[in-house]
Design a protein around this motif. Structure first.
Motif, mmCIF file in Angstrom:
data_model
loop_
_atom_site.group_PDB
_atom_site.id
_atom_site.type_symbol
_atom_site.label_atom_id
_atom_site.label_comp_id
_atom_site.label_asym_id
_atom_site.label_seq_id
_atom_site.Cartn_x
_atom_site.Cartn_y
_atom_site.Cartn_z
ATOM 1 N N VAL A 73 0.768 -1.201 -0.066
ATOM 2 C CA VAL A 73 -0.053 0.090 -0.043
ATOM 3 C C VAL A 73 1.048 1.205 -0.128
ATOM 4 O O VAL A 73 0.755 2.284 -0.679
ATOM 5 C CB VAL A 73 -0.746 -0.079 1.357
ATOM 6 N N GLY A 74 2.074 1.152 0.582
ATOM 7 C CA GLY A 74 2.926 2.377 0.936
ATOM 8 C C GLY A 74 3.340 2.835 -0.402
ATOM 9 O O GLY A 74 4.116 3.828 -0.543
ATOM 10 N N ARG A 75 3.210 2.139 -1.605
ATOM 11 C CA ARG A 75 3.929 2.531 -3.127
ATOM 12 C C ARG A 75 2.982 3.188 -3.651
ATOM 13 O O ARG A 75 3.445 3.857 -4.834
ATOM 14 C CB ARG A 75 4.405 1.310 -3.487
ATOM 15 N N TYR A 76 1.697 3.488 -3.263
ATOM 16 C CA TYR A 76 0.811 4.359 -3.904
ATOM 17 C C TYR A 76 0.510 5.571 -3.223
ATOM 18 O O TYR A 76 0.275 5.523 -1.851
ATOM 19 C CB TYR A 76 -0.556 3.435 -4.108
ATOM 20 N N ASP A 77 -0.198 6.441 -4.072
ATOM 21 C CA ASP A 77 -0.753 7.513 -3.465
ATOM 22 C C ASP A 77 -2.329 7.531 -2.953
ATOM 23 O O ASP A 77 -3.071 7.270 -3.904
ATOM 24 C CB ASP A 77 -0.692 8.806 -4.484
#
Length: 634
Positions: free
Chosen positions: A381-385
């Motif tokens: 999830v942390g890789r997305y805005d």
């Protein structure tokens, strides 16, 4: 060629080494009732323990995969040894000197290859330990001291030093009687221009042991700048060392892992040392490879995957550590244990953490931990805005299939709800349904994962398979005849005193199931149930020894360890089953004779008719006597 091992010595080895002690080196055993022990089978994957050990009989049997046998058979199977190699290994453990039928005592150069490779590693480990005290090894001692390890710590873990010369160890092992071929095969030496040279030179050495505590390889740490090799150099793949199947520290940690139902997975040899010295004695590490499926199998057998089992990974918080954690999560569903990840402050590994903040900080590291699934999802999830609908949608597309792999439906639902919260999607049911849909599609494609484990209350809940492909009906334990025959064979194998001498008068044809008839034949060829009155264990060895193939052998071990159905296993219980089997055999014979007469009709000769009628009358009288008088009529 070495001669055949003396039979009396084989018996002495079998008697001297308790099967439960040997099996316990590989898996955790718990009380199964009736004097038996149970654990997760090391020969196939299972969720519930169907593997049973009978210490009193010296046998094991898995009711799931049907593997079974005695102590020697277990070691042969799990360590891939020959019969003679296994007996030699167990004899060494028991302090028994073996005799050989041809050629007297077995010369060391004729011993089994695996035994020789293990002995070479044991000698090498001792050599390296002695070298750590040499002036040359000052650089190694300094390395250890800088990381907080004193002489006692080095001794506890068997840390040593390999001299920087070309062939110090090679010449030492040659002097111990090892051949050049054995040294090359072991991975301790390698080919040089003028013969074998040491593989490890000028390095700090950690011995790597298997679950039973035997040294099977080494991890070597670079110490000097002029060493052009990798930072860590491990033993190459050999007959005894498979890096995907060993865990550093498992020999020291296995008892506490089983006792605490907890394992802590760290990344390096010094991390294992730091954890153990800080009181976390369940720490282990992989040896130059990623944590994978074979490592999971080792841990599952020790944890027994009960509801309270925990596996905690302590990967570094850097990119490599995060990648390792995600890779571990891919195998997460192979555990029944709960999996967590613990990351030290400032991304320190346990060794650095102990050095900077002390033992208590290392102990605290594994307490506030994050579930591995949560860590893996947060990494995705942390890789997305997540501030944009497109970003949330893309994150869901990548994360939802990960959640869908969770096989337990209630856990899957709970994690899907948590995923919705991570993404900031208010419509929780939308995420839950999406995950459920992906899981359904995977099942429809046939991606079902492991089949559900069968009920493990014993084989009475399953339909047994006929051995040898023998003709006739398969064993069906709903059949009263098959149930009775099975119980009588169990009595003959486990409690021969209750059925002797009557049982030995029973013909093979009195057992209607071909597999049971095969076991009855084995008992007869081994000298009959009466032979078990003197020494039940040796009697069982004899029955196993005459079994025509592995399938019959497995059925013998199954019957020899399976619990009885009755509450009181006494003479009355034995007599009841003796009578039932004999009575059914008599009734079958009566029906056969009468059927034959019926088919012949008026074509039967008078003397043949009279003889047949007389036989039927005698059998009917015998059957009536069995019904009226029970075992007294046998």
């Amino acid at each position: 060629m070495a001669g055949r091992i003396n039979d009396d010595d084989v018996k002495a080895v079998r008697d001297a080494v308790p099967i439960d002690a040997v099996v316990s080196e590989y898996l955790q055993l718990r009380n199964a009732g009736g004097g038996n022990l149970k654990g997760l089978c090391p020969f196939h994957d299972e969720k519930s323990p169907s593997f049973q050990v009978s210490p009193s009989k010296g046998l094991f049997h898995c009711f799931g995969c049907q593997e079974g046998g005695d102590t020697i058979a277990f070691v042969m199977k799990i360590d891939h040894l020959s019969f003679s190699e296994t007996v030699e290994r167990l004899a060494a453990k028991a302090g028994i000197t073996l005799r050989y039928e041809e050629g007297g005592y077995n010369p060391s150069h004729q011993r089994g290859e695996r035994i020789r490779l293990v002995e070479a590693h044991k000698a090498a480990a001792q050599f390296y330990v002695e070298q750590l005290d040499s002036p040359e090894a000052e650089i190694g001692r300094k390395f250890l001291a800088e990381r907080g390890f004193d002489q006692a710590a080095a001794a506890h873990f068997g840390v040593g030093y390999s001299p920087a010369g070309w062939d110090h160890l090679t010449r030492y092992l040659r002097g111990k009687g090892f051949s050049d071929r054995e040294l090359i095969t072991s991975g301790l030496s390698q080919d040089g221009r003028r013969g074998p040279i040491d593989r490890f030179r000028g390095r700090l050495m950690w011995p790597i042991s298997d679950t039973s505590g035997e040294v099977v390889g080494f991890g070597a740490r670079k110490l000097r700048d002029d060493d052009n090799g990798p930072k860590y150099l491990n033993t190459p793949e050999t007959a005894i060392y498979k890096k995907s199947q060993v865990l550093y520290g498992i020999d020291l940690a296995k008892k506490d892992i089983a006792k605490a139902s907890r394992a802590v997975v760290v990344e390096g040899y010094t991390d294992v040392m730091a954890c153990h010295l800080a009181g976390i004695t369940t720490a282990i590490a992989t040896c130059g490879t990623a944590f994978g499926g074979d490592h999971i199998k080792i841990l599952r057998r020790l944890l027994m995957d009960n509801g309270s089992a925990r596996v905690i990974f302590t990967f570094d918080g850097d990119a490599a550590g995060q990648k390792a954690a995600l890779r571990a999560f891919e195998d997460d569903q192979k555990f029944a244990a709960e999996t967590y990840i613990a990351i030290a402050p400032d991304n320190m590994d346990p060794c650095d953490l102990r050095l900077v903040k002390g033992d208590e900080a290392v102990r605290d590291l594994v307490e506030p931990r994050t579930p591995l699934f949560e860590f893996a999802l947060r990494q995705i999830v942390g890789r997305y805005d997540l501030e944009t609908p497109a970003g949330r949608g893309a994150a869901l597309d990548e994360a939802a299939p990960v959640v869908a792999r969770i096989k337990n439906s209630s856990s899957q639902h709970e994690v899907a709800v948590q995923l919705a919260g991570m993404l900031g999607i208010l419509d929780t049911q939308f995420v839950v349904k999406r995950v459920a849909q992906l899981a359904r599609w995977a099942r429809d494609r046939g991606d079902r994962g492991p089949a559900p484990a069968p009920t493990r209350g014993g084989p009475q809940h399953q339909q047994a398979r006929p051995p040898c492909g023998s003709s006739g009906p398969a064993l069906h334990l709903r059949s009263p005849a098959h149930r009775t025959e099975r119980e009588l064979l169990k009595l003959a194998l486990q409690r021969p005193a209750l059925v002797s001498p009557a049982f030995d008068a029973y013909g093979v044809d009195e057992f209607t199931a071909p597999p049971y008839a095969a076991v009855r034949q084995c008992i007869a060829e081994a000298g009959g149930a009466e032979r078990g009155l003197a020494d039940t264990r040796e009697y069982l060895v004899g029955v196993l020894g005459v079994a025509p193939d592995d399938t019959v052998r497995k059925l013998v071990t199954e019957l020899a360890v399976e619990v009885f159905h009755g509450k009181s296993i006494d003479e009355a219980y034995a007599g009841e089953h003796l009578v039932k089997v004999r009575l059914r055999a008599v009734d079958r014979r009566i029906n056969d004779v009468q059927g034959s007469l019926s088919r012949l009709g008026s074509n039967v000769a008078p003397d043949h008719l009279a003889a047949a009628q007389n036989e039927v009358w005698v059998l009917q009288q015998y059957a009536q006597s069995l019904r009226n008088n029970g075992a007294d009529a046998l």
